[in-house]
Design a protein around this motif. Structure first.
Motif, PDB file in Angstrom:
ATOM      1  N   SER A  80       2.473  -0.801  -4.800  1.00  0.00           N
ATOM      2  CA  SER A  80       1.957   0.191  -5.753  1.00  0.00           C
ATOM      3  C   SER A  80       1.216   1.331  -5.068  1.00  0.00           C
ATOM      4  O   SER A  80       0.749   2.256  -5.729  1.00  0.00           O
ATOM      5  CB  SER A  80       1.021  -0.486  -6.755  1.00  0.00           C
ATOM      6  OG  SER A  80      -0.121  -1.003  -6.100  1.00  0.00           O
ATOM      7  N   GLY A  81       1.085   1.269  -3.758  1.00  0.00           N
ATOM      8  CA  GLY A  81       0.371   2.320  -3.027  1.00  0.00           C
ATOM      9  C   GLY A  81       0.628   2.179  -1.541  1.00  0.00           C
ATOM     10  O   GLY A  81       1.382   1.304  -1.096  1.00  0.00           O
ATOM     11  N   ASP A  82      -0.001   3.034  -0.773  1.00  0.00           N
ATOM     12  CA  ASP A  82       0.190   3.031   0.677  1.00  0.00           C
ATOM     13  C   ASP A  82      -0.913   2.190   1.316  1.00  0.00           C
ATOM     14  O   ASP A  82      -1.906   2.710   1.835  1.00  0.00           O
ATOM     15  CB  ASP A  82       0.151   4.465   1.208  1.00  0.00           C
ATOM     16  CG  ASP A  82       0.508   4.542   2.683  1.00  0.00           C
ATOM     17  OD1 ASP A  82       1.088   3.561   3.197  1.00  0.00           O
ATOM     18  OD2 ASP A  82       0.200   5.563   3.321  1.00  0.00           O
ATOM     19  N   PHE A  83      -0.749   0.871   1.310  1.00  0.00           N
ATOM     20  CA  PHE A  83      -1.751  -0.036   1.846  1.00  0.00           C
ATOM     21  C   PHE A  83      -1.321  -0.553   3.219  1.00  0.00           C
ATOM     22  O   PHE A  83      -0.156  -0.917   3.407  1.00  0.00           O
ATOM     23  CB  PHE A  83      -1.961  -1.225   0.898  1.00  0.00           C
ATOM     24  CG  PHE A  83      -2.475  -0.835  -0.455  1.00  0.00           C
ATOM     25  CD1 PHE A  83      -3.812  -0.510  -0.627  1.00  0.00           C
ATOM     26  CD2 PHE A  83      -1.618  -0.759  -1.547  1.00  0.00           C
ATOM     27  CE1 PHE A  83      -4.299  -0.136  -1.877  1.00  0.00           C
ATOM     28  CE2 PHE A  83      -2.088  -0.387  -2.795  1.00  0.00           C
ATOM     29  CZ  PHE A  83      -3.433  -0.069  -2.958  1.00  0.00           C
ATOM     30  N   ASP A  84      -2.268  -0.571   4.165  1.00  0.00           N
ATOM     31  CA  ASP A  84      -1.937  -1.101   5.488  1.00  0.00           C
ATOM     32  C   ASP A  84      -1.848  -2.624   5.423  1.00  0.00           C
ATOM     33  O   ASP A  84      -2.044  -3.242   4.366  1.00  0.00           O
ATOM     34  CB  ASP A  84      -2.957  -0.637   6.533  1.00  0.00           C
ATOM     35  CG  ASP A  84      -4.376  -1.134   6.255  1.00  0.00           C
ATOM     36  OD1 ASP A  84      -4.554  -2.056   5.425  1.00  0.00           O
ATOM     37  OD2 ASP A  84      -5.319  -0.608   6.878  1.00  0.00           O
ATOM     38  N   ALA A  85      -1.565  -3.234   6.575  1.00  0.00           N
ATOM     39  CA  ALA A  85      -1.313  -4.676   6.606  1.00  0.00           C
ATOM     40  C   ALA A  85      -2.517  -5.476   6.137  1.00  0.00           C
ATOM     41  O   ALA A  85      -2.392  -6.427   5.351  1.00  0.00           O
ATOM     42  CB  ALA A  85      -0.918  -5.088   8.030  1.00  0.00           C
ATOM     43  N   ARG A  86      -3.692  -5.110   6.606  1.00  0.00           N
ATOM     44  CA  ARG A  86      -4.905  -5.847   6.253  1.00  0.00           C
ATOM     45  C   ARG A  86      -5.164  -5.807   4.744  1.00  0.00           C
ATOM     46  O   ARG A  86      -5.452  -6.832   4.120  1.00  0.00           O
ATOM     47  CB  ARG A  86      -6.088  -5.250   7.027  1.00  0.00           C
ATOM     48  CG  ARG A  86      -7.419  -5.987   6.845  1.00  0.00           C
ATOM     49  CD  ARG A  86      -8.493  -5.273   7.670  1.00  0.00           C
ATOM     50  NE  ARG A  86      -9.794  -5.890   7.516  1.00  0.00           N
ATOM     51  CZ  ARG A  86     -10.249  -6.909   8.224  1.00  0.00           C
ATOM     52  NH1 ARG A  86      -9.466  -7.452   9.138  1.00  0.00           N
ATOM     53  NH2 ARG A  86     -11.459  -7.407   8.030  1.00  0.00           N
ATOM     54  N   ASN A  87      -5.057  -4.630   4.169  1.00  0.00           N
ATOM     55  CA  ASN A  87      -5.298  -4.491   2.737  1.00  0.00           C
ATOM     56  C   ASN A  87      -4.206  -5.167   1.912  1.00  0.00           C
ATOM     57  O   ASN A  87      -4.478  -5.727   0.846  1.00  0.00           O
ATOM     58  CB  ASN A  87      -5.403  -3.012   2.358  1.00  0.00           C
ATOM     59  CG  ASN A  87      -6.742  -2.407   2.746  1.00  0.00           C
ATOM     60  OD1 ASN A  87      -7.786  -2.978   2.461  1.00  0.00           O
ATOM     61  ND2 ASN A  87      -6.712  -1.266   3.413  1.00  0.00           N
ATOM     62  N   THR A  88      -2.977  -5.106   2.390  1.00  0.00           N
ATOM     63  CA  THR A  88      -1.876  -5.744   1.673  1.00  0.00           C
ATOM     64  C   THR A  88      -2.069  -7.252   1.614  1.00  0.00           C
ATOM     65  O   THR A  88      -1.900  -7.877   0.554  1.00  0.00           O
ATOM     66  CB  THR A  88      -0.528  -5.413   2.335  1.00  0.00           C
ATOM     67  OG1 THR A  88      -0.297  -3.999   2.268  1.00  0.00           O
ATOM     68  CG2 THR A  88       0.617  -6.132   1.637  1.00  0.00           C
ATOM     69  N   VAL A  89      -2.459  -7.864   2.736  1.00  0.00           N
ATOM     70  CA  VAL A  89      -2.699  -9.309   2.755  1.00  0.00           C
ATOM     71  C   VAL A  89      -3.840  -9.677   1.809  1.00  0.00           C
ATOM     72  O   VAL A  89      -3.746 -10.638   1.030  1.00  0.00           O
ATOM     73  CB  VAL A  89      -3.006  -9.795   4.184  1.00  0.00           C
ATOM     74  CG1 VAL A  89      -3.499 -11.243   4.169  1.00  0.00           C
ATOM     75  CG2 VAL A  89      -1.770  -9.666   5.063  1.00  0.00           C
ATOM     76  N   LEU A  90      -4.923  -8.899   1.856  1.00  0.00           N
ATOM     77  CA  LEU A  90      -6.063  -9.174   0.973  1.00  0.00           C
ATOM     78  C   LEU A  90      -5.643  -9.083  -0.492  1.00  0.00           C
ATOM     79  O   LEU A  90      -5.988  -9.946  -1.305  1.00  0.00           O
ATOM     80  CB  LEU A  90      -7.194  -8.188   1.251  1.00  0.00           C
ATOM     81  CG  LEU A  90      -8.400  -8.304   0.295  1.00  0.00           C
ATOM     82  CD1 LEU A  90      -9.094  -9.650   0.472  1.00  0.00           C
ATOM     83  CD2 LEU A  90      -9.380  -7.156   0.500  1.00  0.00           C
ATOM     84  N   ARG A  91      -4.889  -8.058  -0.844  1.00  0.00           N
ATOM     85  CA  ARG A  91      -4.466  -7.868  -2.225  1.00  0.00           C
ATOM     86  C   ARG A  91      -3.575  -9.026  -2.691  1.00  0.00           C
ATOM     87  O   ARG A  91      -3.716  -9.531  -3.801  1.00  0.00           O
ATOM     88  CB  ARG A  91      -3.736  -6.521  -2.369  1.00  0.00           C
ATOM     89  CG  ARG A  91      -4.683  -5.318  -2.348  1.00  0.00           C
ATOM     90  CD  ARG A  91      -3.915  -4.002  -2.216  1.00  0.00           C
ATOM     91  NE  ARG A  91      -3.043  -3.749  -3.352  1.00  0.00           N
ATOM     92  CZ  ARG A  91      -3.431  -3.202  -4.505  1.00  0.00           C
ATOM     93  NH1 ARG A  91      -4.703  -2.850  -4.682  1.00  0.00           N
ATOM     94  NH2 ARG A  91      -2.572  -2.976  -5.481  1.00  0.00           N
ATOM     95  N   ILE A  92      -2.659  -9.437  -1.824  1.00  0.00           N
ATOM     96  CA  ILE A  92      -1.767 -10.549  -2.181  1.00  0.00           C
ATOM     97  C   ILE A  92      -2.562 -11.823  -2.414  1.00  0.00           C
ATOM     98  O   ILE A  92      -2.381 -12.522  -3.423  1.00  0.00           O
ATOM     99  CB  ILE A  92      -0.706 -10.773  -1.079  1.00  0.00           C
ATOM    100  CG1 ILE A  92       0.267  -9.592  -1.039  1.00  0.00           C
ATOM    101  CG2 ILE A  92       0.057 -12.085  -1.324  1.00  0.00           C
ATOM    102  CD1 ILE A  92       1.230  -9.626   0.133  1.00  0.00           C
ATOM    103  N   LEU A  93      -3.471 -12.149  -1.497  1.00  0.00           N
ATOM    104  CA  LEU A  93      -4.244 -13.386  -1.632  1.00  0.00           C
ATOM    105  C   LEU A  93      -5.188 -13.339  -2.828  1.00  0.00           C
ATOM    106  O   LEU A  93      -5.359 -14.335  -3.534  1.00  0.00           O
ATOM    107  CB  LEU A  93      -5.019 -13.654  -0.342  1.00  0.00           C
ATOM    108  CG  LEU A  93      -4.172 -13.977   0.899  1.00  0.00           C
ATOM    109  CD1 LEU A  93      -5.079 -14.215   2.103  1.00  0.00           C
ATOM    110  CD2 LEU A  93      -3.272 -15.190   0.654  1.00  0.00           C
TER     111      LEU A  93
END
Length: 357
Positions: A80-93
């Motif tokens: 849904s946005g331009d999230f880097d790896a760290r933020n993407t993992v946090l959002r998923i979890l």
């Protein structure tokens, strides 16, 4: 004394699993459930199946990524946005710990964009506590979510999960997740988190592979859950020399032959075959289906009914899948009708099932 060649290869033929007639139901259920998925794209009201069990009870899709919550995770959390790896993992979890769309949307409404910069345990805990005390359910009913480590006696379960995510960001766990060299290594990093058992660790690892930052194949590893183990018990009288995980792989590799054997036209996910995670889930769903279709097998698990009734949650949106799968969403939506199983096959499915009931 004869010379023994230590480099000689020894091939042992393993005893394969021995199917019961519920194994045929496994493939017929997969075909009809997937056909229902496609029919809903072109028919808003239904009925979408003549099978009374599928029409009356809630079952997941044949493909895990097609399910409503997974679709939301892919389209509204990961991409849904331009999230880097760290933020993407946090959002998923963060999403998966609650696994509930309404909870995610509540947090976004009250806290704004959810990422590492805005992650504040106290604020998020306050939002969730208020919702819970107002009578709202903040966890999905899909599975029981255990607590992580509690800091105090009055600590709510959701607070333990927020603290767990804070530890992931703070204690080097995020780096271990991002540098995992294989799907299995990723699984074991997640398995090491407090309160995360093998089944949840496997499910979370699959969710992480939906993102662009993990290029592991879904077929590298499988962890059967309790429901899948029950399904295996009903589909096979013996697993032979195979473990439950190896049996699921054995089933995945045989899918084309099994569909052909039963005369089934399986509507794949626009050319994507069933993967290990899908076959694992289908064993869980077959276990549920068999409670009604094959009650003679219910003594194995002690469960005789399907708890959740089917209630459609509106029209299906255009499907969204990880870009690396190379499924053209627009083309998929336009050509959904070509994947719909004919009425003749529906009647054939019902006729075969009636012979087994």
């Amino acid at each position: 004394m004869p010379h023994i060649n230590s480099n000689a290869l020894i091939f042992a033929i393993r005893t394969p699993p021995t199917p019961t007639y519920v194994f045929d139901t496994y493939w017929r259920f997969a075909t009809e459930r997937q056909a229902v998925y496609f029919r809903r794209f072109t028919d808003r009201t239904g009925p979408w199946t003549n099978d009374p069990i599928i029409s009356s009870h809630r079952f997941t899709n044949a493909y895990r990524a097609s399910d409503r919550v997974s679709q939301y995770l892919i389209g509204d959390v990961i991409y849904s946005g331009d999230f880097d790896a760290r933020n993407t993992v946090l959002r998923i979890l963060l999403f998966k710990l609650f696994n509930k769309i309404e909870t995610w949307e509540l947090l976004e409404e009250k806290a704004g964009v959810l990422d590492a910069a805005s992650f504040n345990v106290s604020k998020l805990n306050s939002i969730l506590t208020d919702a819970m005390q107002a009578g709202e359910r903040i966890y999905s009913a899909a599975y029981i979510m255990p607590s992580a480590l509690r800091i105090g006696e009055s600590t709510y379960k959701h607070k333990t999960h927020l603290d767990l995510l804070a530890a992931v960001l703070r204690d080097g766990i995020m780096e271990r997740i991002l540098t995992a060299k294989s799907f299995q290594e990723l699984f074991f990093v997640l398995r090491g988190l407090p309160g995360i058992g093998p089944f949840l660790a496997y499910q979370y690892a699959i969710d992480l592979t939906y993102s662009e930052y993990f290029n592991f194949s879904e077929d590298d590893f499988v962890q059967p859950g309790p429901g899948a183990l029950h399904g295996l018990m009903k589909c096979f009288s013996s697993l032979g020399d195979y473990t439950p995980a190896e049996t699921i792989e054995w089933v995945k590799d045989r899918q084309d032959a099994e569909f052909e054997r039963l005369g089934l036209k399986f509507p794949s996910l626009w050319g994507r075959p069933l993967h290990l995670i899908d076959c694992q889930n289908l064993f869980c769903e077959t276990d549920k289906y068999a409670r009604v279709a094959h009650p003679e097998f219910s003594e194995m698990t002690g469960r005789t009914r399907i708890k959740q009734r089917f209630s459609p949650k509106g029209e299906l949106k255009a499907p969204r899948f990880p870009p690396k799968w190379k499924i053209d969403v627009k083309s998929s939506q336009q050509n959904a009708e070509t994947n719909i199983i004919s009425g003749d096959q529906v009647e054939s499915f019902r006729g075969q099932q009636e012979l087994r009931f």
